[in-house]
Design a protein around this motif. Structure first.
Motif, PDB file in Angstrom:
ATOM      1  N   HIS A  37     -26.639  91.739  44.892  1.00  0.00           N
ATOM      2  CA  HIS A  37     -25.335  91.786  45.553  1.00  0.00           C
ATOM      3  C   HIS A  37     -25.197  93.075  46.371  1.00  0.00           C
ATOM      4  CE1 HIS A  37     -21.095  90.912  46.122  1.00  0.00           C
ATOM      5  NE2 HIS A  37     -20.772  92.094  45.633  1.00  0.00           N
ATOM      6  N   VAL A  38     -25.581  94.188  45.774  1.00  0.00           N
ATOM      7  CA  VAL A  38     -25.520  95.487  46.461  1.00  0.00           C
ATOM      8  C   VAL A  38     -26.499  95.501  47.635  1.00  0.00           C
ATOM      9  CG1 VAL A  38     -26.040  97.953  46.212  1.00  0.00           C
ATOM     10  CG2 VAL A  38     -24.649  96.784  44.491  1.00  0.00           C
ATOM     11  N   ILE A  46     -27.698  95.600  53.485  1.00  0.00           N
ATOM     12  CA  ILE A  46     -28.402  95.024  54.626  1.00  0.00           C
ATOM     13  C   ILE A  46     -27.405  94.550  55.681  1.00  0.00           C
ATOM     14  CG2 ILE A  46     -29.824  93.062  55.379  1.00  0.00           C
ATOM     15  CD1 ILE A  46     -31.273  93.359  52.603  1.00  0.00           C
ATOM     16  N   ALA A  47     -26.332  93.900  55.239  1.00  0.00           N
ATOM     17  CA  ALA A  47     -25.357  93.325  56.171  1.00  0.00           C
ATOM     18  C   ALA A  47     -24.498  94.370  56.871  1.00  0.00           C
ATOM     19  CB  ALA A  47     -24.462  92.326  55.433  1.00  0.00           C
ATOM     20  N   SER A  48     -24.044  95.385  56.134  1.00  0.00           N
ATOM     21  CA  SER A  48     -23.077  96.307  56.744  1.00  0.00           C
ATOM     22  C   SER A  48     -23.402  97.782  56.555  1.00  0.00           C
ATOM     23  CB  SER A  48     -21.673  96.034  56.187  1.00  0.00           C
ATOM     24  OG  SER A  48     -21.626  96.330  54.802  1.00  0.00           O
TER      25      SER A  48
END
Length: 194
Positions: free
Chosen positions: A42-43, A48-50
């Motif tokens: 989750h982390v 990676i996304a933001s």
């Protein structure tokens, strides 16, 4: 877990990573501690996304529902978590959650422990809508709430500030340590004044 393996994978017998090792107690025959792999994933996905980790929150302070509190609220069992305080301007207040509500369900699943409830909320994506059921005055009340991002400014609202003579807010009360004169007068070695 081998000594020095902090940060390495914790694998099951099938070779699947089930955690990230964080610490070991060398005096306890290799007993170690690990971050669960679902939390690590989750982390990692958020990084990676933001480039940062966003944690969701409702805008409340909570307390475990002890047998004494459950009895005081007239509840038959002590499942659920107690809402101690609703932070002004945060999602819980906007949704109508109130102080002394007992949260007993989150998205149709029973709420049994405060820490697990906090983790479930924090791991839910920011902006998600969650369905709660609370006990209020002996009645089950459904509440729909949209989670916000847990920011430093929002958390600062939830942290009680000290008052005069070292007082601090606690569940709607303001308390301070007994002064030396009050300890002598009362014969108590320690305590607080409400």
């Amino acid at each position: 877990i081998n000594f020095g393996n902090s940060g390495g994978p914790l694998c099951n017998v099938h070779g699947e990573a089930i955690g990230i090792n964080t610490a070991i107690n060398p005096n306890a025959q290799g007993i170690g501690f690990a971050i669960p792999i679902n939390l690590a994933k989750h982390v990692a996905d958020q990084l990676i996304a933001s480039g940062r980790v966003k944690r969701a929150w409702m805008g409340v302070t909570l307390a475990e529902l002890t047998p004494e509190l459950a009895e005081g609220f007239g509840l038959k069992d002590r499942r659920g978590v107690l809402v101690q305080e609703v932070i002004e301007g945060q999602p819980a207040q906007r949704a109508g959650l109130m102080r002394n509500d007992v949260i007993v369900e989150l998205n149709g699943e029973p709420v049994t422990e405060m820490q697990k409830f906090r983790i479930r909320i924090a791991d839910t994506p920011v902006g998600s809508r969650v369905q709660l059921v609370v006990l209020r005055d002996g009645k089950r009340v459904p509440i729909s709430l949209t989670l916000a991002e847990r920011t430093d400014a929002a958390v600062a609202q939830a942290v009680p500030s000290g008052g005069a003579e070292g007082g601090a807010a606690l569940a709607g009360l303001r308390v301070r340590d007994l002064t030396a004169a009050e300890r002598n007068q009362s014969g108590l070695a320690a305590g607080v004044v409400v």
